[in-house]
Design a protein around this motif. Structure first.
Motif, mmCIF file in Angstrom:
data_model
loop_
_atom_site.group_PDB
_atom_site.id
_atom_site.type_symbol
_atom_site.label_atom_id
_atom_site.label_comp_id
_atom_site.label_asym_id
_atom_site.label_seq_id
_atom_site.Cartn_x
_atom_site.Cartn_y
_atom_site.Cartn_z
ATOM 1 N N GLU A 149 0.826 -1.206 0.000
ATOM 2 C CA GLU A 149 0.000 0.000 0.000
ATOM 3 C C GLU A 149 0.862 1.258 0.000
ATOM 4 N N ALA A 150 1.916 1.269 0.833
ATOM 5 C CA ALA A 150 2.797 2.438 0.895
ATOM 6 C C ALA A 150 3.551 2.627 -0.415
ATOM 7 N N ALA A 151 4.008 1.526 -1.012
ATOM 8 C CA ALA A 151 4.739 1.610 -2.282
ATOM 9 C C ALA A 151 3.841 2.118 -3.398
ATOM 10 N N THR A 152 2.601 1.653 -3.424
ATOM 11 C CA THR A 152 1.660 2.115 -4.452
ATOM 12 C C THR A 152 1.438 3.622 -4.338
ATOM 13 N N GLY A 153 1.273 4.105 -3.120
ATOM 14 C CA GLY A 153 1.090 5.536 -2.925
ATOM 15 C C GLY A 153 2.301 6.333 -3.365
ATOM 16 N N PHE A 154 3.479 5.861 -3.003
ATOM 17 C CA PHE A 154 4.722 6.529 -3.404
ATOM 18 C C PHE A 154 4.866 6.560 -4.917
ATOM 19 N N LEU A 155 4.684 5.400 -5.555
ATOM 20 C CA LEU A 155 4.868 5.309 -7.004
ATOM 21 C C LEU A 155 3.831 6.141 -7.752
ATOM 22 N N ARG A 156 2.619 6.153 -7.263
ATOM 23 C CA ARG A 156 1.581 6.960 -7.917
ATOM 24 C C ARG A 156 1.953 8.448 -7.856
ATOM 25 N N GLN A 157 2.367 8.920 -6.693
ATOM 26 C CA GLN A 157 2.763 10.312 -6.553
ATOM 27 C C GLN A 157 4.010 10.630 -7.376
ATOM 28 N N ALA A 158 4.866 9.654 -7.546
ATOM 29 C CA ALA A 158 6.114 9.853 -8.280
ATOM 30 C C ALA A 158 5.919 9.813 -9.789
ATOM 31 N N GLY A 159 4.738 9.411 -10.252
ATOM 32 C CA GLY A 159 4.473 9.372 -11.679
ATOM 33 C C GLY A 159 4.859 8.079 -12.361
ATOM 34 N N TYR A 160 4.972 7.007 -11.586
ATOM 35 C CA TYR A 160 5.280 5.705 -12.200
ATOM 36 C C TYR A 160 4.067 5.257 -13.006
ATOM 37 N N PRO A 161 4.261 4.535 -14.115
ATOM 38 C CA PRO A 161 3.128 4.122 -14.958
ATOM 39 C C PRO A 161 2.022 3.430 -14.164
ATOM 40 N N ALA A 162 0.837 4.004 -14.211
ATOM 41 C CA ALA A 162 -0.272 3.528 -13.379
ATOM 42 C C ALA A 162 -0.657 2.093 -13.696
ATOM 43 N N GLU A 163 -0.510 1.679 -14.957
ATOM 44 C CA GLU A 163 -0.932 0.333 -15.341
ATOM 45 C C GLU A 163 -0.054 -0.747 -14.707
ATOM 46 N N LEU A 164 1.134 -0.367 -14.201
ATOM 47 C CA LEU A 164 2.031 -1.341 -13.587
ATOM 48 C C LEU A 164 1.819 -1.483 -12.083
ATOM 49 N N LEU A 165 1.117 -0.539 -11.489
ATOM 50 C CA LEU A 165 1.008 -0.509 -10.031
ATOM 51 C C LEU A 165 0.340 -1.749 -9.433
ATOM 52 N N PRO A 166 -0.744 -2.290 -10.018
ATOM 53 C CA PRO A 166 -1.329 -3.500 -9.424
ATOM 54 C C PRO A 166 -0.367 -4.688 -9.389
ATOM 55 N N ASP A 167 0.393 -4.888 -10.459
ATOM 56 C CA ASP A 167 1.336 -6.013 -10.482
ATOM 57 C C ASP A 167 2.485 -5.784 -9.511
ATOM 58 N N ILE A 168 2.919 -4.531 -9.370
ATOM 59 C CA ILE A 168 3.974 -4.225 -8.402
ATOM 60 C C ILE A 168 3.471 -4.482 -6.987
ATOM 61 N N ALA A 169 2.266 -4.014 -6.695
ATOM 62 C CA ALA A 169 1.686 -4.223 -5.357
ATOM 63 C C ALA A 169 1.541 -5.710 -5.060
ATOM 64 N N HIS A 170 1.111 -6.480 -6.040
ATOM 65 C CA HIS A 170 0.958 -7.921 -5.826
ATOM 66 C C HIS A 170 2.309 -8.571 -5.554
ATOM 67 N N ALA A 171 3.335 -8.173 -6.304
ATOM 68 C CA ALA A 171 4.663 -8.754 -6.099
ATOM 69 C C ALA A 171 5.183 -8.451 -4.699
ATOM 70 N N ILE A 172 4.908 -7.249 -4.204
ATOM 71 C CA ILE A 172 5.346 -6.896 -2.850
ATOM 72 C C ILE A 172 4.563 -7.694 -1.811
ATOM 73 N N GLU A 173 3.252 -7.740 -1.962
ATOM 74 C CA GLU A 173 2.438 -8.440 -0.968
ATOM 75 C C GLU A 173 2.747 -9.929 -0.936
ATOM 76 N N ALA A 174 3.036 -10.520 -2.091
ATOM 77 C CA ALA A 174 3.246 -11.964 -2.163
ATOM 78 C C ALA A 174 4.639 -12.397 -1.741
ATOM 79 N N HIS A 175 5.556 -11.448 -1.540
ATOM 80 C CA HIS A 175 6.932 -11.864 -1.240
ATOM 81 C C HIS A 175 7.065 -12.488 0.139
ATOM 82 N N SER A 176 6.178 -12.128 1.050
ATOM 83 C CA SER A 176 6.321 -12.521 2.444
ATOM 84 C C SER A 176 5.952 -13.979 2.685
#
Length: 231
Positions: free
Chosen positions: A99-126
């Motif tokens: 959740e924190a990474a998604t907020g950071f990346l969205r504010q930073a202008g990272y491509p929005a279409e990649l954010l769900p896959d990035i969030a999933h990769a972070i959540e699933a790592h644990s």
């Protein structure tokens, strides 16, 4: 606990579908800056851990032909919210980081279409979150993080965490759990049996499994040396 929100710089580097080396380097500077705003939960989850995970994730990504524009931010930000090992919220740490990474990346202008896959990769790592990695990129980040718990560095991290928690290294009566069930809430060596060797069996990429076998064997050699020294 790390900050739930971090302030990104104002200008976003240009991105291409394949993520050029220039774009990757520019984003990595920003990821490093984001992590500098936070403090690690313990020595096993410091910036050195993050850098090792990033290094391994890049290597796995190249071999497995994953999307670097998903793997790179997920690897850098996978512990953006760090929760201590003995904290009851531990199993939620990866979700909070996503959740924190998604907020950071969205504010930073990272491509929005990649954010769900990035969030999933972070959540699933644990390991403790028990989230199934549904994408190749999530499997790569998961393997990279889990590999850092194995081998020589995994041994170092295990005993570093044990020191923070104030627990003994091993049971004097049965160091290697030969006549009792292992309990890593009591001893460091028990953690090899309750989690670390099991972790090696959970790796899902071909390259990750190959490296995991090598690191698990290093750990077995360590236990053999320890047994010899203990007599």
């Amino acid at each position: 606990m790390m900050h739930d929100r971090v302030s990104p710089p104002s200008q976003a580097p240009n991105m291409s579908p394949t993520m050029s080396p220039e774009a990757a380097a520019a984003w990595e500077k920003r990821f490093t800056a984001a992590l500098a705003e936070a403090a690690a939960a313990d020595p096993a989850h410091d910036i050195l851990h993050v850098r090792r995970v990033v290094h391994t994730a890049k290597a796995l990504c190249a071999v497995e032909c994953g999307r670097l524009d998903v793997v790179l931010p997920a690897a850098w930000l996978h512990d953006l919210v760090a929760v201590p090992k003995d904290d009851p919220r531990r199993s939620s740490a990866s979700r909070l980081s996503a959740e924190a990474a998604t907020g950071f990346l969205r504010q930073a202008g990272y491509p929005a279409e990649l954010l769900p896959d990035i969030a999933h990769a972070i959540e699933a790592h644990s390991f403790s979150a028990r989230v199934t990695a549904r994408t190749l990129e999530a499997r790569i980040v998961q393997d990279a993080d889990r590999l850092d718990g194995l081998g020589a560095i995994g041994i170092a991290r295990c005993f570093a965490t044990t020191g923070v928690l104030g627990r003994p290294f091993y049971s004097e009566d049965d160091p290697f759990c030969e006549t009792r069930p292992p309990d890593d809430g009591l001893y460091a060596v028990d953690h090899f049996y309750t989690k670390l060797f099991r972790t090696a069996e959970t790796l899902t990429t071909e390259a990750g499994r190959a490296e995991g076998r090598l690191r698990a064997e290093e750990m077995r050699r360590y236990l053999s040396a320890l047994a010899r020294e203990l007599g």
